[in-house]
Motif scaffolding. Sequence first.
Motif, PDB file in Angstrom:
ATOM      1  N   PRO A 141      -4.627  -3.966  23.212  1.00 41.48           N
ATOM      2  CA  PRO A 141      -3.838  -3.498  22.070  1.00 41.48           C
ATOM      3  C   PRO A 141      -4.686  -2.568  21.202  1.00 41.48           C
ATOM      4  O   PRO A 141      -5.888  -2.791  21.024  1.00 41.48           O
ATOM      5  N   GLY A 142      -4.088  -1.520  20.686  1.00 43.05           N
ATOM      6  CA  GLY A 142      -4.850  -0.538  19.923  1.00 43.05           C
ATOM      7  C   GLY A 142      -4.570  -0.589  18.443  1.00 43.05           C
ATOM      8  O   GLY A 142      -3.633  -1.252  17.973  1.00 43.05           O
ATOM      9  N   ASP A 143      -5.409   0.120  17.703  1.00 47.39           N
ATOM     10  CA  ASP A 143      -5.198   0.357  16.270  1.00 47.39           C
ATOM     11  C   ASP A 143      -5.010  -0.929  15.473  1.00 47.39           C
ATOM     12  O   ASP A 143      -4.159  -0.996  14.574  1.00 47.39           O
ATOM     13  N   LEU A 144      -5.775  -1.979  15.794  1.00 47.76           N
ATOM     14  CA  LEU A 144      -5.646  -3.222  15.033  1.00 47.76           C
ATOM     15  C   LEU A 144      -6.072  -2.989  13.595  1.00 47.76           C
ATOM     16  O   LEU A 144      -7.154  -2.464  13.326  1.00 47.76           O
ATOM     17  N   ALA A 154      -3.763 -13.590   5.871  1.00 51.37           N
ATOM     18  CA  ALA A 154      -4.160 -12.253   6.325  1.00 51.37           C
ATOM     19  C   ALA A 154      -3.000 -11.633   7.080  1.00 51.37           C
ATOM     20  O   ALA A 154      -2.282 -12.325   7.823  1.00 51.37           O
ATOM     21  N   GLN A 155      -2.804 -10.351   6.893  1.00 54.52           N
ATOM     22  CA  GLN A 155      -1.728  -9.617   7.552  1.00 54.52           C
ATOM     23  C   GLN A 155      -2.344  -8.704   8.609  1.00 54.52           C
ATOM     24  O   GLN A 155      -3.210  -7.892   8.314  1.00 54.52           O
ATOM     25  N   LEU A 156      -1.899  -8.866   9.872  1.00 55.47           N
ATOM     26  CA  LEU A 156      -2.437  -8.097  10.990  1.00 55.47           C
ATOM     27  C   LEU A 156      -1.334  -7.255  11.621  1.00 55.47           C
ATOM     28  O   LEU A 156      -0.171  -7.673  11.682  1.00 55.47           O
ATOM     29  N   SER A 157      -1.703  -6.086  12.118  1.00 62.52           N
ATOM     30  CA  SER A 157      -0.762  -5.245  12.868  1.00 62.52           C
ATOM     31  C   SER A 157      -1.549  -4.459  13.900  1.00 62.52           C
ATOM     32  O   SER A 157      -2.745  -4.187  13.725  1.00 62.52           O
ATOM     33  N   TRP A 158      -0.881  -4.081  14.993  1.00 66.72           N
ATOM     34  CA  TRP A 158      -1.539  -3.366  16.091  1.00 66.72           C
ATOM     35  C   TRP A 158      -0.503  -2.532  16.834  1.00 66.72           C
ATOM     36  O   TRP A 158       0.711  -2.710  16.653  1.00 66.72           O
ATOM     37  N   SER A 159      -0.977  -1.636  17.671  1.00 66.51           N
ATOM     38  CA  SER A 159      -0.065  -0.848  18.499  1.00 66.51           C
ATOM     39  C   SER A 159       0.087  -1.530  19.856  1.00 66.51           C
ATOM     40  O   SER A 159      -0.811  -2.240  20.324  1.00 66.51           O
ATOM     41  N   ALA A 160       1.229  -1.314  20.479  1.00 66.32           N
ATOM     42  CA  ALA A 160       1.574  -2.038  21.699  1.00 66.32           C
ATOM     43  C   ALA A 160       0.623  -1.707  22.843  1.00 66.32           C
ATOM     44  O   ALA A 160       0.170  -0.570  23.000  1.00 66.32           O
ATOM     45  N   ALA A 161       0.321  -2.718  23.655  1.00 69.40           N
ATOM     46  CA  ALA A 161      -0.447  -2.519  24.884  1.00 69.40           C
ATOM     47  C   ALA A 161       0.478  -2.002  25.983  1.00 69.40           C
ATOM     48  O   ALA A 161       1.700  -2.114  25.887  1.00 69.40           O
ATOM     49  N   ARG A 162      -0.093  -1.473  27.038  1.00 68.64           N
ATOM     50  CA  ARG A 162       0.690  -0.976  28.171  1.00 68.64           C
ATOM     51  C   ARG A 162       0.413  -1.833  29.402  1.00 68.64           C
ATOM     52  O   ARG A 162      -0.717  -2.290  29.619  1.00 68.64           O
ATOM     53  N   ASP A 163       1.461  -2.035  30.191  1.00 72.12           N
ATOM     54  CA  ASP A 163       1.316  -2.801  31.437  1.00 72.12           C
ATOM     55  C   ASP A 163       2.348  -2.302  32.433  1.00 72.12           C
ATOM     56  O   ASP A 163       3.490  -1.981  32.045  1.00 72.12           O
ATOM     57  N   ASN A 185       7.305  -8.277  22.211  1.00 68.71           N
ATOM     58  CA  ASN A 185       7.997  -7.246  21.433  1.00 68.71           C
ATOM     59  C   ASN A 185       7.509  -7.187  19.991  1.00 68.71           C
ATOM     60  O   ASN A 185       8.021  -6.408  19.190  1.00 68.71           O
ATOM     61  N   GLN A 186       6.530  -8.018  19.624  1.00 70.93           N
ATOM     62  CA  GLN A 186       6.004  -8.044  18.266  1.00 70.93           C
ATOM     63  C   GLN A 186       4.643  -7.363  18.215  1.00 70.93           C
ATOM     64  O   GLN A 186       3.823  -7.519  19.120  1.00 70.93           O
ATOM     65  N   THR A 187       4.391  -6.628  17.143  1.00 72.63           N
ATOM     66  CA  THR A 187       3.094  -5.973  16.957  1.00 72.63           C
ATOM     67  C   THR A 187       2.564  -6.231  15.548  1.00 72.63           C
ATOM     68  O   THR A 187       1.841  -5.399  14.995  1.00 72.63           O
ATOM     69  N   ALA A 188       2.935  -7.375  14.968  1.00 75.52           N
ATOM     70  CA  ALA A 188       2.426  -7.742  13.642  1.00 75.52           C
ATOM     71  C   ALA A 188       2.534  -9.250  13.475  1.00 75.52           C
ATOM     72  O   ALA A 188       3.374  -9.900  14.108  1.00 75.52           O
ATOM     73  N   ALA A 189       1.684  -9.807  12.628  1.00 73.56           N
ATOM     74  CA  ALA A 189       1.716 -11.237  12.339  1.00 73.56           C
ATOM     75  C   ALA A 189       1.013 -11.497  11.017  1.00 73.56           C
ATOM     76  O   ALA A 189       0.147 -10.716  10.601  1.00 73.56           O
ATOM     77  N   PRO A 215      -8.390  -6.962  27.945  1.00 71.42           N
ATOM     78  CA  PRO A 215      -9.582  -7.058  27.103  1.00 71.42           C
ATOM     79  C   PRO A 215      -9.156  -7.046  25.636  1.00 71.42           C
ATOM     80  O   PRO A 215      -8.058  -6.583  25.302  1.00 71.42           O
ATOM     81  N   PRO A 216      -9.999  -7.566  24.757  1.00 72.21           N
ATOM     82  CA  PRO A 216      -9.616  -7.557  23.339  1.00 72.21           C
ATOM     83  C   PRO A 216      -9.636  -6.153  22.770  1.00 72.21           C
ATOM     84  O   PRO A 216     -10.412  -5.287  23.206  1.00 72.21           O
ATOM     85  N   GLY A 217      -8.768  -5.930  21.809  1.00 70.93           N
ATOM     86  CA  GLY A 217      -8.838  -4.681  21.060  1.00 70.93           C
ATOM     87  C   GLY A 217     -10.020  -4.728  20.104  1.00 70.93           C
ATOM     88  O   GLY A 217     -10.825  -5.666  20.123  1.00 70.93           O
ATOM     89  N   ARG A 218     -10.105  -3.749  19.250  1.00 74.14           N
ATOM     90  CA  ARG A 218     -11.233  -3.709  18.321  1.00 74.14           C
ATOM     91  C   ARG A 218     -11.165  -4.883  17.351  1.00 74.14           C
ATOM     92  O   ARG A 218     -10.093  -5.423  17.059  1.00 74.14           O
ATOM     93  N   VAL A 219     -12.308  -5.264  16.842  1.00 76.53           N
ATOM     94  CA  VAL A 219     -12.403  -6.366  15.889  1.00 76.53           C
ATOM     95  C   VAL A 219     -12.070  -5.845  14.492  1.00 76.53           C
ATOM     96  O   VAL A 219     -12.536  -4.773  14.085  1.00 76.53           O
ATOM     97  N   VAL A 220     -11.239  -6.607  13.768  1.00 80.24           N
ATOM     98  CA  VAL A 220     -10.989  -6.280  12.371  1.00 80.24           C
ATOM     99  C   VAL A 220     -11.576  -7.406  11.521  1.00 80.24           C
ATOM    100  O   VAL A 220     -11.394  -8.583  11.821  1.00 80.24           O
ATOM    101  N   ARG A 221     -12.329  -7.031  10.508  1.00 79.35           N
ATOM    102  CA  ARG A 221     -12.969  -8.009   9.619  1.00 79.35           C
ATOM    103  C   ARG A 221     -12.415  -7.857   8.216  1.00 79.35           C
ATOM    104  O   ARG A 221     -12.188  -6.735   7.736  1.00 79.35           O
ATOM    105  N   LEU A 222     -12.214  -8.988   7.554  1.00 76.74           N
ATOM    106  CA  LEU A 222     -11.683  -8.970   6.200  1.00 76.74           C
ATOM    107  C   LEU A 222     -12.162 -10.208   5.455  1.00 76.74           C
ATOM    108  O   LEU A 222     -12.593 -11.195   6.066  1.00 76.74           O
TER     109      LEU A 222
END
Length: 334
Positions: A141-144, A154-163, A185-189, A215-222
């Motif tokens: 998943p991209g753009d986390l 915490a509010q998280l969002s990401w762009s959809a992965a492809r398969d 179908n969800q890209t936020a939590a 693989p995991p997307g990029r790490v987001v820290r908050l």
Amino acid sequence: MRGVPPTASSRRLLALCAVVLLAVSCRWGGPDDTGGERPPGAPTGVTAQAGSATSVHVMWNRVAPAGSEVTGYEVYRGDTRVKEVPAATHMVDVSRLRPATTYVFTVRARDADGRLGPPSREVRATTPAAARADTRPPTAPGDLEGRAAGSRAAQLSWSAARDDRGVVSYDLYQGRTKIHSVGGNQTAAVVTGLRPGTRYSFTVRARDAADNLSPPGRVVRLTTADGADGGATATAPADFRATARSSGGAYYIVLSWVPPRVDGTVTEYEVRLDGRPVTSLVYGGEAPRDRATYRFYAGEKAGVTHRVRIRPLLPDGTWGAFSAERTVTTGTAG
């Protein structure tokens, strides 16, 4: 002195009293054989989401102790117990399931005395069909992105992965620990139950029907805010509305809102009128996940102005943020 034989009416009265006493004792749960405390209640907010063709992610809300402390939960597939977890855990992945099959799940709480509470309502999930010879995992998943939503969320969002066969679910990780799963179908939590003033790191991974994990997307820290505000706007009911209505010579305040999108299901709200708690709204069955409505009595006098707002009890047992405050006046359309 010999007693006077009871009449037929007195016998009926004695029998009625015995029935009433029995009913009251059963309703309020008098002392039992294990120390006078009631077993835990049924878990609320139970959901089930297919994680792959052979797994289902089951979640539920924390159960408040009815007597002794809740020490764990048992998860059932039909009549079969498939998982046991400690009280701090409110989600499990049930694996080794069959593709393209509908399963029924329930959850029960267990207390320190070993007593099981009643089962939750039944929830169903259908696993997708298996993909043949699929060994290629989805892309990461991209753009986390993530931001603290107050001190406990915490509010998280990401762009959809492809398969090539389609993404079935996304797994959310706090550090190296999986903490949640959402549908493909969800890209936020919104993640709740965090500690104030604490630094967290999150990642997201995609999963396909063949259980291939990206693989995991990029790490987001908050870092969550200091204090105990119960969360910012991410945990508040959205689009809150309040109007005054009349019926049968009395006035009612009618509320409507969109429940916050948090990990789990909100089944309880506190309603505050003019700055004071006035009632609690508890859903015993299926709680609304889209727009919810509720109305309550506001007296028989017209021209009275009230301030009203609500806040949710989050699945982790903490209070969410208050909605916007609305002003209504009885005897007007609102």
